[in-house]
Scaffold this active site. Structure first.
Site, PDB file in Angstrom:
ATOM      1  N   ARG A 117     -91.792  31.968  73.660  1.00 36.14           N
ATOM      2  CA  ARG A 117     -92.043  31.287  74.767  1.00 36.14           C
ATOM      3  C   ARG A 117     -93.334  31.585  75.400  1.00 36.14           C
ATOM      4  O   ARG A 117     -94.143  30.443  75.740  1.00 36.14           O
ATOM      5  CB  ARG A 117     -90.884  31.707  75.821  1.00 36.14           C
ATOM      6  CG  ARG A 117     -90.893  30.837  77.188  1.00 36.14           C
ATOM      7  CD  ARG A 117     -89.698  30.969  77.867  1.00 36.14           C
ATOM      8  NE  ARG A 117     -88.606  29.869  77.595  1.00 36.14           N
ATOM      9  CZ  ARG A 117     -88.643  28.825  78.025  1.00 36.14           C
ATOM     10  NH1 ARG A 117     -89.542  28.077  78.473  1.00 36.14           N
ATOM     11  NH2 ARG A 117     -87.502  28.210  77.230  1.00 36.14           N
ATOM     12  N   TYR A 145     -87.577  23.600  69.528  1.00 31.78           N
ATOM     13  CA  TYR A 145     -88.629  23.426  70.103  1.00 31.78           C
ATOM     14  C   TYR A 145     -88.499  22.204  71.172  1.00 31.78           C
ATOM     15  O   TYR A 145     -89.440  21.688  71.943  1.00 31.78           O
ATOM     16  CB  TYR A 145     -89.823  22.681  69.214  1.00 31.78           C
ATOM     17  CG  TYR A 145     -90.386  23.840  68.208  1.00 31.78           C
ATOM     18  CD1 TYR A 145     -91.125  24.789  68.866  1.00 31.78           C
ATOM     19  CD2 TYR A 145     -89.805  23.933  66.953  1.00 31.78           C
ATOM     20  CE1 TYR A 145     -91.474  25.837  68.060  1.00 31.78           C
ATOM     21  CE2 TYR A 145     -90.049  25.012  66.216  1.00 31.78           C
ATOM     22  CZ  TYR A 145     -90.966  25.931  66.814  1.00 31.78           C
ATOM     23  OH  TYR A 145     -91.530  27.055  66.030  1.00 31.78           O
ATOM     24  N   PHE A 430     -97.006  20.851  58.001  1.00 34.93           N
ATOM     25  CA  PHE A 430     -98.101  21.878  58.416  1.00 34.93           C
ATOM     26  C   PHE A 430     -97.229  23.019  59.022  1.00 34.93           C
ATOM     27  O   PHE A 430     -96.201  22.965  59.471  1.00 34.93           O
ATOM     28  CB  PHE A 430     -99.126  21.480  59.030  1.00 34.93           C
ATOM     29  CG  PHE A 430     -98.514  20.650  60.378  1.00 34.93           C
ATOM     30  CD1 PHE A 430     -98.480  21.374  61.526  1.00 34.93           C
ATOM     31  CD2 PHE A 430     -98.354  19.194  60.395  1.00 34.93           C
ATOM     32  CE1 PHE A 430     -98.224  20.894  62.764  1.00 34.93           C
ATOM     33  CE2 PHE A 430     -97.883  18.765  61.668  1.00 34.93           C
ATOM     34  CZ  PHE A 430     -97.838  19.389  62.782  1.00 34.93           C
TER      35      PHE A 430
HETATM   36  C1  LIG Z   1     -94.172  25.318  64.225  1.00 33.34           C
HETATM   37  C2  LIG Z   1     -93.504  26.592  63.383  1.00 33.34           C
HETATM   38  O1  LIG Z   1     -94.274  27.274  62.699  1.00 33.34           O
HETATM   39  S1  LIG Z   1     -91.880  26.388  62.746  1.00 33.34           S
HETATM   40  C3  LIG Z   1     -91.615  27.958  62.289  1.00 33.34           C
HETATM   41  C4  LIG Z   1     -90.743  29.047  63.239  1.00 33.34           C
HETATM   42  N1  LIG Z   1     -90.583  30.514  62.739  1.00 33.34           N
HETATM   43  C5  LIG Z   1     -89.486  30.857  61.719  1.00 33.34           C
HETATM   44  O2  LIG Z   1     -88.745  30.022  61.709  1.00 33.34           O
HETATM   45  C6  LIG Z   1     -89.690  32.012  61.093  1.00 33.34           C
HETATM   46  C7  LIG Z   1     -88.479  33.000  61.494  1.00 33.34           C
HETATM   47  N2  LIG Z   1     -88.198  33.041  63.398  1.00 33.34           N
HETATM   48  C8  LIG Z   1     -89.025  33.462  63.882  1.00 33.34           C
HETATM   49  O3  LIG Z   1     -89.904  33.976  63.717  1.00 33.34           O
HETATM   50  C9  LIG Z   1     -88.191  33.573  65.419  1.00 33.34           C
HETATM   51  O4  LIG Z   1     -87.156  33.716  65.487  1.00 33.34           O
HETATM   52  C10 LIG Z   1     -88.885  32.525  66.214  1.00 33.34           C
HETATM   53  C11 LIG Z   1     -90.487  32.140  66.270  1.00 33.34           C
HETATM   54  C12 LIG Z   1     -88.174  31.100  65.672  1.00 33.34           C
HETATM   55  C13 LIG Z   1     -88.318  32.478  67.951  1.00 33.34           C
HETATM   56  O5  LIG Z   1     -89.208  33.667  68.322  1.00 33.34           O
HETATM   57  P1  LIG Z   1     -88.772  34.444  69.587  1.00 33.34           P
HETATM   58  O6  LIG Z   1     -89.846  35.307  70.011  1.00 33.34           O
HETATM   59  O7  LIG Z   1     -87.356  35.331  69.156  1.00 33.34           O
HETATM   60  O8  LIG Z   1     -88.268  33.399  70.698  1.00 33.34           O
HETATM   61  P2  LIG Z   1     -88.205  33.389  72.383  1.00 33.34           P
HETATM   62  O9  LIG Z   1     -87.387  34.654  72.562  1.00 33.34           O
HETATM   63  O10 LIG Z   1     -89.345  33.255  72.674  1.00 33.34           O
HETATM   64  O11 LIG Z   1     -87.288  32.501  72.590  1.00 33.34           O
HETATM   65  C14 LIG Z   1     -87.684  31.211  73.216  1.00 33.34           C
HETATM   66  C15 LIG Z   1     -86.268  30.405  73.503  1.00 33.34           C
HETATM   67  O12 LIG Z   1     -86.112  29.855  72.087  1.00 33.34           O
HETATM   68  C16 LIG Z   1     -85.127  29.882  71.566  1.00 33.34           C
HETATM   69  N3  LIG Z   1     -84.763  30.364  70.172  1.00 33.34           N
HETATM   70  C17 LIG Z   1     -85.696  31.039  69.686  1.00 33.34           C
HETATM   71  N4  LIG Z   1     -85.115  31.086  68.564  1.00 33.34           N
HETATM   72  C18 LIG Z   1     -84.521  29.985  68.141  1.00 33.34           C
HETATM   73  C19 LIG Z   1     -83.799  29.699  67.121  1.00 33.34           C
HETATM   74  N5  LIG Z   1     -84.037  30.229  65.875  1.00 33.34           N
HETATM   75  N6  LIG Z   1     -82.774  28.558  67.348  1.00 33.34           N
HETATM   76  C20 LIG Z   1     -82.792  28.076  68.408  1.00 33.34           C
HETATM   77  N7  LIG Z   1     -83.114  28.567  69.531  1.00 33.34           N
HETATM   78  C21 LIG Z   1     -84.183  29.585  69.532  1.00 33.34           C
HETATM   79  C22 LIG Z   1     -84.275  31.245  72.593  1.00 33.34           C
HETATM   80  O13 LIG Z   1     -82.998  31.258  72.798  1.00 33.34           O
HETATM   81  C23 LIG Z   1     -85.036  31.019  73.722  1.00 33.34           C
HETATM   82  O14 LIG Z   1     -84.474  30.022  74.494  1.00 33.34           O
HETATM   83  P3  LIG Z   1     -84.703  29.829  76.397  1.00 33.34           P
HETATM   84  O15 LIG Z   1     -85.949  30.454  76.673  1.00 33.34           O
HETATM   85  O16 LIG Z   1     -84.572  28.529  76.587  1.00 33.34           O
HETATM   86  O17 LIG Z   1     -83.438  30.945  76.836  1.00 33.34           O
END
Ligand SMILES: CC(=O)SCCNC(=O)CCNC(=O)[C@H](O)C(C)(C)COP(=O)(O)OP(=O)(O)OC[C@H]1O[C@@H](n2cnc3c(N)ncnc32)[C@H](O)[C@@H]1OP(=O)(O)O
Length: 430
Positions: A117, A145, A430
């Site tokens: 976030r 997203y 990407f």
């Molecule tokens: C554009 C790209 O690169 S797409 C690739 C994304 N990366 C991945 O899938 C790799 C594996 N996953 C990860 O690295 C991490 O879990 C991430 C990047 C998806 C999330 O990072 P975090 O730091 O845990 O997310 P953060 O705590 O900031 O959460 C932000 C919001 O997103 C939500 N969120 C985070 N991950 C997810 C998820 N996998 N599914 C649904 N919602 C999610 C959280 O609940 C939070 O919601 P809110 O703020 O509205 O209450």
């Protein structure tokens, strides 16, 4: 908010004195790769990644946790990665500068503490300040997203063409296909993609890795040469190159025996059809698999037997986040003549406001009005991407609850101004 002990740093695309990738860049790439379960990069792969990141002029961000025990963890290893670079998005009536977000990872030890976030909010705020009207990404999961104002604008799916026996097309063959060594695609691949990109609504500019993949300097297993890859180009009746395809034989074990298309770029629909005719003409192969098919791929209409086509892996493709409503929506096509007022509510307050649209001659003049000006239609930021690219009709967006129209018959009236034929489509990730 992230905790105080976390440091957010820009990671330079830097080299050591001996010319190899800096330790900080290497640690950043390996952390990002680990996030997607790849093996660590070799020295050669790091050099490839550094070159391609330089070519894209990527901006890398790392988050560092200084409380980790120094004896156990290299302090150069981030706990989160985030990258962006600039390309363009075809909005229908023009190419918009687009801020592309990629390689977002947060380590399991630090997830769900607000790191994503914080990174995303700061990044989008800076992108807007830098003048980007849109941001875009391709996502691993559909539910992450939307909360940041990204809306899904394209779908993609695997198309499987059954090529057993004689695959018959309605149209007679025209032009010719020439099989070439992949390295011959060096100039062709970029030029053809630009031609496709300029004409296809929803297309997003390609990063450097696509040229490296087309020329087989990079393969399916990462940034290293792939001798399995083959290539062919399509020449029209005048001998001009109008399309290319790269592909690889999947081996004898997976059944049906399959030829995997890696990339197919055609500047014309005829070129695309003729490249599929070429792929379908491979003996000993039972199936051709193509990974970037649109929701309603036109190939079905080209075949005498459309039932030869099957689809799988249907998923979301491109996600678009509008940052500047007047600039973005001025690059879109419209139909008819009329006007309306759109109120946007944006949780990140980047596109919030009330906007007037004067539609005529296929375009619109879009201006920001007083916030309390009466609106005929309203939406949240997440609906702006689909509305911009006409990824769905106004009536569908209204029925889905993504658009709120203020009067009876209003969705239909707005649809006559905003709905465009065909769907946006992008042929890269990407
Ligand atoms: C554009 C790209 O690169 S797409 C690739 C994304 N990366 C991945 O899938 C790799 C594996 N996953 C990860 O690295 C991490 O879990 C991430 C990047 C998806 C999330 O990072 P975090 O730091 O845990 O997310 P953060 O705590 O900031 O959460 C932000 C919001 O997103 C939500 N969120 C985070 N991950 C997810 C998820 N996998 N599914 C649904 N919602 C999610 C959280 O609940 C939070 O919601 P809110 O703020 O509205 O209450």
């Amino acid at each position: 908010m992230t905790a105080e002990h976390l440091r957010i740093e820009n990671v330079a695309l830097a080299r050591r004195e001996d010319g190899t990738a800096s330790g900080q860049f290497a640690a950043w790439i390996n952390t990002a790769w680990e996030g997607f379960y790849h093996k660590p990069a070799t020295a050669d792969q790091l050099e490839q990644m550094l070159q391609s990141h330089e070519a894209d002029a990527r901006v890398l961000t790392g988050v560092y946790d200084d409380t980790r025990p120094a004896g156990l963890v290299d302090p150069l290893v981030p706990v989160a990665t985030f990258a962006s670079f600039a390309k363009t998005l075809n909005a229908g009536a023009g190419l918009l500068p687009a801020h592309l977000v990629t390689l977002v990872t947060v380590r399991p030890t630090h997830r769900r503490r607000g790191i994503l976030r914080e990174l995303m909010t700061g990044d989008l705020t800076r992108a807007k300040a830098a003048g980007f009207p849109v941001a875009a990404l391709t996502a691993t999961e559909a539910t992450i997203y939307g909360r940041f104002g990204f809306g899904r604008v394209t779908e993609q799916q695997d198309l499987q063409l059954d090529v057993r026996g004689d695959v018959r097309f309605h149209a007679a063959a025209v032009g010719s296909v020439v099989q070439v060594a992949p390295e011959k695609l060096g100039d062709i691949a970029g030029t053809l993609f630009e031609r496709f990109h300029e004409t296809r609504r929803g297309s997003v500019g390609r990063q450097e890795s696509y040229i490296r993949h087309a020329t087989a300097r990079w393969g399916d297993d990462g940034p290293e040469p792939d001798p399995k890859q083959r290539a062919a180009v399509y020449l029209d009746a005048t001998g001009e190159v109008q399309g290319f395809v790269t592909y690889a034989f999947a081996g004898w074990d997976p059944k049906p025996v399959t030829l995997n298309v890696r990339d197919l770029v055609a500047a014309t629909e005829v070129a695309r059809r003729e490249l599929f005719r070429f792929l379908a003409a491979h003996d000993l192969v039972e199936r051709v698999s193509y990974p970037f098919a649109a929701a309603n791929d036109p190939l079905g209409w080209a075949l005498e037997d459309a039932a030869r086509i099957g689809y799988s892996e249907r998923g979301h493709g491109l996600w678009v986040r509008v940052l500047d409503v007047p600039q973005a929506f001025a690059a879109r096509e419209y139909r008819g003549t009329g006007n309306f007022t759109l109120r946007v509510e944006d949780p990140l307050d980047l596109a919030s406001g009330t906007y007037g649209f004067e539609v005529g001659d296929g375009l619109a003049v879009v201006t920001r009005l007083d916030d309390d000006a009466p609106a005929t239609v309203s939406c949240d930021a997440v609906a702006l991407g689909p509305l911009l690219l006409s990824a769905a009709g106004v009536a569908e967006l209204h029925a889905a609850g993504l658009l709120r129209a203020e009067g009876p018959g209003e969705p239909e009236r707005l649809g006559r101004l905003l709905d465009l034929p065909g769907l946006p489509h992008a042929i890269n990730g990407f």
